[in-house]
Design an enzyme around this catalytic site. Structure first.
Site, PDB file in Angstrom:
ATOM      1  CB  CYS A  65      -0.971  -0.252   1.157  1.00 42.73           C
ATOM      2  SG  CYS A  65      -0.309   0.111   2.870  1.00 42.73           S
ATOM      3  CG  HIS A  98      15.213 -14.619  14.777  1.00 42.10           C
ATOM      4  ND1 HIS A  98      15.917 -14.075  15.728  1.00 42.10           N
ATOM      5  CD2 HIS A  98      16.116 -15.552  14.025  1.00 42.10           C
ATOM      6  CE1 HIS A  98      17.242 -14.605  15.718  1.00 42.10           C
ATOM      7  NE2 HIS A  98      17.362 -15.414  14.777  1.00 42.10           N
TER       8      HIS A  98
END
Length: 155
Positions: A65, A98
């Site tokens: 966006c 992670h």
């Protein structure tokens, strides 16, 4: 892997770059729109991409966006969607490794085509390492996020 991609009108100028970057990385894009620079609402595309990830139709998603912020906020309202804005390659890869990030959000008015391609490549090349030996602390943290998402307390 299949990658669901969605754009609002402000992200639309990066559409071809994004499709090409996904294909160049050896993956299959699922184009969920938009198809022009005519004004549209970013939550509509966040939902489409999020549903594709939730259903397993796509393993990952990319949203673009204007700033990346709105699409990211909307996508994170969906259970199982771990979306983040990344405007550097370290975060685009580390978020997957992670934190099990599965949706990359980009600001079409923030990054240019070369950086967008590099970010997409870093995102798609990364793999979550919480399931690997030594990844227990990462898996513990991601599990806490899943509990929060389900309304459970983690404290």
């Amino acid at each position: 892997m299949k990658v669901a991609i969605g754009f609002d009108h402000a992200g639309f100028p990066l559409k071809k770059v994004t499709l090409d970057a996904v294909r160049d990385a050896g993956h299959e894009p699922i184009d969920l729109g938009t198809n022009s620079a005519d004004p549209v609402d970013f939550p509509d595309y966040s939902e489409k991409v999020g549903r594709a990830v939730q259903s397993g139709e796509a393993e990952r998603g990319i949203l673009v966006c204007g700033s990346g912020v709105g699409a990211c906020i909307a996508a994170n309202k969906m259970k199982g969607v771990f979306a983040s804005i990344c405007h550097d390659t370290y975060s685009a890869a580390q978020g997957v490794r992670h934190d099990d990030m599965n949706v990359l959000c980009l600001g079409g008015r923030v990054v240019g085509p070369e950086l967008a391609s590099a970010l997409i490549k870093a995102f798609l090349e990364a793999r979550y390492i919480g399931n690997e030996p030594g990844g227990e602390r990462l898996a513990r943290r991601v599990e806490k996020i899943h509990k929060m998402e389900s309304g459970e307390s983690i404290s």
